[in-house]
Design an enzyme around this catalytic site. Structure first.
Site, PDB file in Angstrom:
ATOM      1  N   THR A 167       3.677  52.034  64.074  1.00 10.25           N
ATOM      2  CA  THR A 167       4.256  53.012  65.491  1.00 10.25           C
ATOM      3  C   THR A 167       4.426  54.516  64.296  1.00 10.25           C
ATOM      4  O   THR A 167       4.349  54.645  63.063  1.00 10.25           O
ATOM      5  CB  THR A 167       5.595  52.538  65.861  1.00 10.25           C
ATOM      6  OG1 THR A 167       5.605  51.427  66.589  1.00 10.25           O
ATOM      7  CG2 THR A 167       6.115  54.059  66.268  1.00 10.25           C
ATOM      8  N   ARG A 195       5.299  45.808  79.187  1.00  9.55           N
ATOM      9  CA  ARG A 195       6.386  45.741  77.355  1.00  9.55           C
ATOM     10  C   ARG A 195       5.930  47.213  77.305  1.00  9.55           C
ATOM     11  O   ARG A 195       5.118  47.647  77.241  1.00  9.55           O
ATOM     12  CB  ARG A 195       5.827  44.606  77.147  1.00  9.55           C
ATOM     13  CG  ARG A 195       7.409  44.766  76.213  1.00  9.55           C
ATOM     14  CD  ARG A 195       7.150  45.334  74.546  1.00  9.55           C
ATOM     15  NE  ARG A 195       7.546  45.373  74.057  1.00  9.55           N
ATOM     16  CZ  ARG A 195       7.696  46.819  72.448  1.00  9.55           C
ATOM     17  NH1 ARG A 195       6.929  47.567  72.519  1.00  9.55           N
ATOM     18  NH2 ARG A 195       8.784  46.300  71.841  1.00  9.55           N
ATOM     19  N   VAL A 196       7.417  47.670  77.705  1.00 10.00           N
ATOM     20  CA  VAL A 196       7.407  49.197  76.983  1.00 10.00           C
ATOM     21  C   VAL A 196       8.554  48.803  75.660  1.00 10.00           C
ATOM     22  O   VAL A 196       9.896  47.895  76.266  1.00 10.00           O
ATOM     23  CB  VAL A 196       8.011  49.934  78.355  1.00 10.00           C
ATOM     24  CG1 VAL A 196       8.441  51.543  77.524  1.00 10.00           C
ATOM     25  CG2 VAL A 196       6.986  49.827  79.055  1.00 10.00           C
ATOM     26  N   ASP A 198      10.955  50.308  72.034  1.00 14.25           N
ATOM     27  CA  ASP A 198      11.997  52.164  71.624  1.00 14.25           C
ATOM     28  C   ASP A 198      10.896  52.885  71.656  1.00 14.25           C
ATOM     29  O   ASP A 198      11.887  54.512  72.536  1.00 14.25           O
ATOM     30  CB  ASP A 198      12.843  51.650  70.930  1.00 14.25           C
ATOM     31  CG  ASP A 198      11.265  52.161  69.301  1.00 14.25           C
ATOM     32  OD1 ASP A 198      11.452  53.393  68.853  1.00 14.25           O
ATOM     33  OD2 ASP A 198      10.961  50.813  69.635  1.00 14.25           O
ATOM     34  N   THR A 218      11.205  53.369  64.074  1.00 17.15           N
ATOM     35  CA  THR A 218       9.772  52.396  64.063  1.00 17.15           C
ATOM     36  C   THR A 218      10.822  51.765  63.731  1.00 17.15           C
ATOM     37  O   THR A 218      10.969  51.251  63.051  1.00 17.15           O
ATOM     38  CB  THR A 218       8.634  52.922  63.687  1.00 17.15           C
ATOM     39  OG1 THR A 218       7.441  51.779  62.788  1.00 17.15           O
ATOM     40  CG2 THR A 218       9.094  52.888  61.854  1.00 17.15           C
ATOM     41  N   GLY A 219      10.049  50.374  64.436  1.00 15.80           N
ATOM     42  CA  GLY A 219      10.972  48.948  63.720  1.00 15.80           C
ATOM     43  C   GLY A 219      10.517  48.677  64.904  1.00 15.80           C
ATOM     44  O   GLY A 219       9.971  48.493  66.488  1.00 15.80           O
ATOM     45  N   GLY A 221      11.389  46.798  68.611  1.00 16.59           N
ATOM     46  CA  GLY A 221      11.485  47.540  69.426  1.00 16.59           C
ATOM     47  C   GLY A 221      12.645  47.798  70.721  1.00 16.59           C
ATOM     48  O   GLY A 221      13.805  48.338  70.615  1.00 16.59           O
TER      49      GLY A 221
END
Length: 297
Positions: A167, A195-196, A198, A218-219, A221
């Site tokens: 990200t 899928r969504v 963070d 980032t990471g 979600g």
């Protein structure tokens, strides 16, 4: 105000072989964004310019070269937020937008809404004059091969060892003191269609309040969403934490309460950068007070 800029390209176990590409991508993003700020340009233009460079770079999981979902398609998410007005624009699940950060900006500036998704977001892009691309133009052979290996065997991180996460994001302050943050992603590899995570969610993958600071995360979600990490970091700044301390405190919350890994970048209301991560490495860079670029890992 003195302008300031910080960018990231993802926090994960970046292998040695991918370090130089990650560094170079962040450096080019800084160059693009700083060229805007150094000539007195707007923070919004700088964030967009920096993130477009990262979206176009297949080193990162955003724009071209993003992970494929279970159906073998790229689905992209992005957000941009204005710290002065608290207005934001976000898009999710778009498949025909080469640079979703551009569309997120259009949502913020030209729509009464804050978030648009999938086909509706792409229809809005057409109305705003943004070009649509063939979905296949976003697919990199590396990711198609990884997707096929997952389909033939089972989803496994080792199939994506050169591109596990990535990200991207940027936070900028211009000479007028305007503060802008943005985030863009292709999401997790082999995610369920629709899928969504963070990244496009206000307060989770991004938050910006000119009275306090701006953050891009980032990471993992779902873990970031559980602790609303971007807003959590901003609230640590509001409580008086220094930028690095606020970033580290939010990352501790991610680990302890969110049960996840990741990282974040931020600028406080004065443009002072901060960052933290609980993964082996994070790709990021910022402009030092003397105008030089500091790039990691």
């Amino acid at each position: 105000m003195k302008p300031s800029l910080i960018v990231h390209g993802g926090a994960w176990n970046i292998p040695d072989g991918a370090v130089e590409d990650s560094r170079e991508g962040c450096r080019r993003a800084l160059e693009s964004g700083w060229a805007v700020l150094a000539r007195g340009g707007a923070a919004l233009d700088a964030v967009e310019a920096a993130i477009i460079v990262l979206e176009d770079d297949p080193t990162f999981d955003a724009g071209f070269g993003s992970h494929l979902n279970l159906d073998g398609r790229v689905e992209l998410d992005a957000i941009v937020m204005d710290g002065a007005t608290l207005k934001a624009g976000a898009v999710a699940g778009v498949q025909r937008i080469r640079n979703p950060i551009r569309l997120a900006r259009k949502v913020m500036e030209s729509s009464e809404h804050m978030m648009m998704i999938a086909a509706g977001a792409e229809q809005f892009a057409r109305e705003q004059g943004l070009p649509l691309c063939d979905p296949e133009e976003l697919v990199l052979d590396r990711e198609r091969m990884a997707w096929r290996r997952c389909r033939e065997d089972r989803h496994a991180a080792e199939h994506h060892v050169d591109h596990a996460m990535g990200t991207v994001g940027a936070v900028a302050m211009d000479v007028q003191g305007h503060l802008i943050a943005g985030t863009s992603t292709g999401g997790t590899c082999c995610k369920h269609a629709g899928r969504v995570g963070d990244s496009p969610l206000i307060g989770c993958g991004c938050y910006c309040d000119a009275e306090v600071g701006g953050v891009s995360c980032t990471g993992l979600g779902e873990a970031i969403m559980r602790v609303v990490m971007a807003k959590t970091a901003v609230e640590f700044l509001r409580a008086g934490h220094a930028p690095d301390a606020a970033a580290k405190a939010a990352t501790r919350v991610l680990h302890q309460r969110g049960r996840g890994t990741g990282g974040l970048i931020l600028l406080d209301k004065n443009g002072t950068p901060g960052f933290a991560f609980n993964t082996p490495r994070m790709a990021f860079g910022y402009v030092a007070p003397d105008g030089s670029f500091v790039v990691q890992p």
